[in-house]
Design an enzyme around this catalytic site. Structure first.
Site, PDB file in Angstrom:
ATOM      1  N   LYS A 104     -44.727  53.514  59.241  1.00  0.00           N
ATOM      2  CA  LYS A 104     -44.493  52.789  57.987  1.00  0.00           C
ATOM      3  C   LYS A 104     -44.862  53.691  56.809  1.00  0.00           C
ATOM      4  CE  LYS A 104     -45.119  48.461  57.463  1.00  0.00           C
ATOM      5  NZ  LYS A 104     -43.992  47.515  57.422  1.00  0.00           N
ATOM      6  N   SER A 105     -44.093  53.583  55.741  1.00  0.00           N
ATOM      7  CA  SER A 105     -44.310  54.450  54.582  1.00  0.00           C
ATOM      8  C   SER A 105     -45.673  54.220  53.934  1.00  0.00           C
ATOM      9  CB  SER A 105     -43.184  54.266  53.557  1.00  0.00           C
ATOM     10  OG  SER A 105     -43.164  52.951  53.069  1.00  0.00           O
ATOM     11  N   THR A 106     -46.210  53.012  54.029  1.00  0.00           N
ATOM     12  CA  THR A 106     -47.534  52.733  53.461  1.00  0.00           C
ATOM     13  C   THR A 106     -48.568  53.696  54.022  1.00  0.00           C
ATOM     14  OG1 THR A 106     -46.973  50.396  53.199  1.00  0.00           O
ATOM     15  CG2 THR A 106     -49.320  50.959  53.192  1.00  0.00           C
ATOM     16  N   TYR A 107     -48.528  53.938  55.323  1.00  0.00           N
ATOM     17  CA  TYR A 107     -49.467  54.873  55.942  1.00  0.00           C
ATOM     18  C   TYR A 107     -49.046  56.322  55.698  1.00  0.00           C
ATOM     19  CZ  TYR A 107     -52.205  51.258  58.231  1.00  0.00           C
ATOM     20  OH  TYR A 107     -53.041  50.202  58.472  1.00  0.00           O
ATOM     21  N   ARG A 116     -47.576  57.683  53.252  1.00  0.00           N
ATOM     22  CA  ARG A 116     -47.881  58.100  51.880  1.00  0.00           C
ATOM     23  C   ARG A 116     -49.368  58.365  51.675  1.00  0.00           C
ATOM     24  NH1 ARG A 116     -43.428  54.982  48.270  1.00  0.00           N
ATOM     25  NH2 ARG A 116     -41.847  54.941  49.904  1.00  0.00           N
ATOM     26  N   GLU A 123     -50.211  56.570  68.426  1.00  0.00           N
ATOM     27  CA  GLU A 123     -51.064  57.698  68.055  1.00  0.00           C
ATOM     28  C   GLU A 123     -51.035  57.835  66.543  1.00  0.00           C
ATOM     29  OE1 GLU A 123     -51.955  61.551  66.685  1.00  0.00           O
ATOM     30  OE2 GLU A 123     -49.916  61.504  67.461  1.00  0.00           O
ATOM     31  N   TYR A 183     -35.828  53.684  83.112  1.00  0.00           N
ATOM     32  CA  TYR A 183     -37.240  54.069  83.239  1.00  0.00           C
ATOM     33  C   TYR A 183     -37.873  53.364  84.438  1.00  0.00           C
ATOM     34  CZ  TYR A 183     -41.950  55.311  81.714  1.00  0.00           C
ATOM     35  OH  TYR A 183     -43.219  55.820  81.643  1.00  0.00           O
TER      36      TYR A 183
END
Length: 189
Positions: A112-115, A117, A138, A171
């Site tokens: 997510k861009s919040t993190y 940034r 991770e 898988y």
């Protein structure tokens, strides 16, 4: 191969238990009305939350990081609503959501861009056809300062791609080593 919409995601979650627990909308506030990092269904994806279960990397034993012989003692286990990642280090967590991926679908995860940034990068390998489990996340803190991750809030977005042809070997068929994982899972060979 095409990306799937919110309608498809909702239908697959509700009729085939593809995501559990499932949030059909986009949650942006907690029960007290405070803003949070959003989670739930978006136009063409699903924003997942991380659980309260973290493993924070510490090199107190001065070991070499080796994916074939990983030392579980390199992590400190934390159960909390907040995880502090040391500068230039990383932590593992898992999603609140349990996934069951259809045989004709591949899921790609983006942070997510919040993190992003804030210099916090989320890395997850693709969720392959017929894989199921909690996703191990991770988080890399690329900054020279401690970084904070919030449990039970949005941390990454899953994008669902449906193929025009069902794969020959899934898988599950291959007996993948991370099939059915339920906790924060360390490297396996």
């Amino acid at each position: 191969m095409s990306i799937k919409s919110d309608r498809w995601i909702k239908r697959m979650a509700e009729q085939h238990a593809m995501i559990e627990p499932f949030e059909p909308g986009q949650i942006k506030h907690d029960a007290a009305g405070q803003r949070i990092v959003s989670f739930g269904t978006s136009s063409y994806g699903y924003d997942v939350r991380c659980s309260r279960e973290f493993k924070v990397f510490t090199n107190i034993n001065s070991t070499i990081v080796d994916p074939k012989h990983f030392d579980p003692g390199s992590f400190v286990d934390i159960e909390s609503d907040v995880c502090i990642i040391p500068p230039n280090s990383f932590a593992l967590a898992r999603t609140v959501e349990y996934f069951r991926i259809p045989r004709d679908t591949l899921v790609v995860c983006l942070g997510k861009s919040t993190y992003a940034r804030c210099g916090i990068i989320v890395n997850v390998t693709p969720l392959e056809p017929e894989w199921e489990g909690h996703v191990t996340l991770e988080f890399s803190n690329t900054t020279p300062l401690p970084a904070r991750i919030y449990a039970n809030e949005g941390v990454a977005q899953m994008l669902f791609f449906q193929s025009d042809e069902v794969c020959e070997t899934s898988y599950k068929d291959r007996g993948g080593k991370y099939q059915g994982q339920t906790g924060v899972t360390l490297p396996r060979t």
